[in-house]
Write a protein that holds these residues in place. Structure first.
Motif, PDB file in Angstrom:
ATOM      1  N   LEU A   7       0.748  -1.226   0.098  1.00  0.00           N
ATOM      2  CA  LEU A   7       0.057   0.132   0.013  1.00  0.00           C
ATOM      3  C   LEU A   7       0.854   1.169  -0.001  1.00  0.00           C
ATOM      4  N   LEU A  13      -3.982   5.426   1.576  1.00  0.00           N
ATOM      5  CA  LEU A  13      -4.497   5.239   2.854  1.00  0.00           C
ATOM      6  C   LEU A  13      -4.976   6.191   3.714  1.00  0.00           C
ATOM      7  N   ALA A  32     -11.194   3.289   2.732  1.00  0.00           N
ATOM      8  CA  ALA A  32      -9.991   2.494   3.078  1.00  0.00           C
ATOM      9  C   ALA A  32     -10.170   1.645   4.316  1.00  0.00           C
ATOM     10  N   LEU A  36      -9.940  -2.399   3.324  1.00  0.00           N
ATOM     11  CA  LEU A  36      -8.861  -3.013   3.818  1.00  0.00           C
ATOM     12  C   LEU A  36      -9.436  -4.336   4.696  1.00  0.00           C
ATOM     13  N   ARG A  37     -10.590  -4.014   5.349  1.00  0.00           N
ATOM     14  CA  ARG A  37     -11.095  -4.971   6.569  1.00  0.00           C
ATOM     15  C   ARG A  37     -11.495  -6.013   5.503  1.00  0.00           C
ATOM     16  N   SER A  40      -8.695  -7.990   4.149  1.00  0.00           N
ATOM     17  CA  SER A  40      -8.089  -8.762   5.260  1.00  0.00           C
ATOM     18  C   SER A  40      -8.878 -10.082   5.672  1.00  0.00           C
ATOM     19  N   PHE A  46      -0.832  -6.692   4.533  1.00  0.00           N
ATOM     20  CA  PHE A  46      -0.562  -5.342   4.165  1.00  0.00           C
ATOM     21  C   PHE A  46       0.759  -4.708   4.905  1.00  0.00           C
ATOM     22  N   LEU A  76      -6.692   2.021  11.993  1.00  0.00           N
ATOM     23  CA  LEU A  76      -7.074   0.884  11.269  1.00  0.00           C
ATOM     24  C   LEU A  76      -7.388  -0.237  12.333  1.00  0.00           C
ATOM     25  N   VAL A  81      -8.088  -3.872  11.214  1.00  0.00           N
ATOM     26  CA  VAL A  81      -7.113  -4.075  10.081  1.00  0.00           C
ATOM     27  C   VAL A  81      -5.660  -3.748  10.679  1.00  0.00           C
ATOM     28  N   VAL A  83      -1.712  -3.418   9.670  1.00  0.00           N
ATOM     29  CA  VAL A  83      -0.507  -3.430   8.994  1.00  0.00           C
ATOM     30  C   VAL A  83       0.553  -4.053   9.357  1.00  0.00           C
ATOM     31  N   MET A 167     -10.581   2.522  -2.029  1.00  0.00           N
ATOM     32  CA  MET A 167     -10.079   1.025  -1.567  1.00  0.00           C
ATOM     33  C   MET A 167     -11.265   0.210  -1.410  1.00  0.00           C
ATOM     34  N   ALA A 171     -11.199  -3.502  -3.414  1.00  0.00           N
ATOM     35  CA  ALA A 171     -11.661  -4.636  -2.585  1.00  0.00           C
ATOM     36  C   ALA A 171     -12.716  -5.696  -3.255  1.00  0.00           C
TER      37      ALA A 171
END
Length: 369
Positions: A7, A13, A32, A36-37, A40, A46, A76, A81, A83, A167, A171
């Motif tokens: 990312l 982000l 975002a 991302l969730r 994930s 990530f 996040l 989420v 990282v 994002m 996804a």
């Protein structure tokens, strides 16, 4: 499996804010957290790679940058989420470093720290041409988001493999592509299975003869042994259970046993005599002339199955082999061979259990008369 996503930070982000160094000013871009969730949950991991020339220009310190990253991590985390790592280039554009995107230095740093390979990278997601060029340098698919500078870059002709509003949309597209790939994979498996099963018509005579051999042994008070490794061990247990329990008809139990079930015997024999002897030694203990061994090996070259067939021959036990199309060395050791019409292990195993069911059905009917 390709499950790492690289990312970009600013504009991808978090919202683009010129030389952001105040953690209180960090805001996630639209979609975002949700995007991302979703990724994930699909198993993606990530890392963030970001060019931070503000450090080299003296606009802020690495500590201030890290405070921003800590704040973004908190936001996040609240969204479920994680990282795995943050990697930054502190240099100015003209410094000639190897880490400023689209150079791959930050990727190498991340690989060394987190233990993944370039082949494990599923996507590079960003809002700038440099992110797309990084993806190209890595041989990975790119995603250009229209957040941050993305829309302006798109207008200038920059294109990712995927071009998405944000994002969340990225996804959704990635998830849809995974479902399509899964459907295609299943369709190929199904076509292969149908072809293999259709080819089994040529086995009719061999199956009938094998069933007659098993029936005769059981009717005469003999035993029926089955052996194999891995998936074939599971098939051996399955087939033996159908006969010692019940396949379709209510009847007396039949003397069938899988040689892979006794963990104490397997480990003791394996430890004392070697893994090649785990089936042969048991057969020598329990088998008698007139019994039948069903030896299962997809390759036909499993050493312990071969040893079992050789011991069976010495004891006067008839061996029926179930193999792949090649037959392997086992074809030369067995009295009869049922070759699955495939050289692909999953298709071989699928036909093996169909052969096993066919044998159980024929034997059961014959002994229930």
């Amino acid at each position: 499996m390709k499950k790492w996503i690289i990312l970009d930070r600013d504009g991808t982000l978090i919202k683009e804010k010129n030389y952001l160094h105040d953690p209180n000013g960090a805001e996630l871009t639209e979609g975002a957290a949700d995007g991302l969730r979703m990724l994930s949950k699909l198993g993606y991991r990530f890392i963030v790679l970001t060019n931070q020339s503000g450090i080299g220009r003296g606009y802020f310190t690495e500590d201030e940058m890290n405070a921003v990253h800590l704040r973004v991590n908190e936001m996040l985390s609240c969204a479920g989420v994680r990282v795995e790592g943050w990697f930054h280039c502190p240099h100015k554009p003209g410094d000639g470093c190897s880490c400023r995107k689209p150079a791959t230095g930050l990727v190498r740093e991340a690989q060394a720290k987190l233990g993944f390979d370039a082949a494990d990278i599923a996507f590079v997601i960003g809002d700038k041409k440099s992110d797309i060029e990084l993806a190209d340098a890595l041989g990975a698919p790119s995603v250009l988001l229209m957040t941050g500078y993305g829309a302006a870059e798109y207008e200038r002709g920059v294109r990712g493999a995927l071009n998405c509003a944000n994002m969340c949309e990225a996804a959704a597209v990635i998830a849809r592509r995974e479902r399509e790939a899964a459907r295609e994979s299943f369709a190929l498996d199904l076509e292969g299975h149908i072809a293999a099963v259709s080819g089994m018509r040529s086995l009719a005579d061999g199956i009938a003869e094998a069933a007659a051999t098993i029936t005769s042994a059981l009717r005469g008070g003999g035993r029926f042994f089955v052996c194999g490794n891995g998936g074939s061990a599971a098939d051996a247990q399955h087939i033996a259970a159908e006969l010692s329990g019940r396949y379709l008809a209510e009847r007396e139990p039949l003397d069938a046993a899988a040689l892979s079930c006794n963990s104490s015997a397997l480990t003791a024999i394996g430890n004392d005599y070697g893994f090649d002897k785990i089936f042969a030694r048991q057969l020598e203990a329990h088998g008698r002339a007139g019994d039948v061994l069903l030896a299962i090996s997809t390759s036909g070259n499993s050493a312990n199955v071969l040893e079992a067939a050789r011991s069976a021959r010495k004891l006067g036990i008839t061996t029926i082999a179930m193999t792949g199309a090649d037959g392997g060395e086992l074809a030369n050791e067995a009295d009869a061979v049922l070759r699955a019409p495939s050289n692909h292990t999953p298709r071989i195993q699928e036909t093996h259990i169909l052969i096993g069911h066919a044998l159980c059905g024929i034997v059961e009917k014959a002994l229930c008369r």
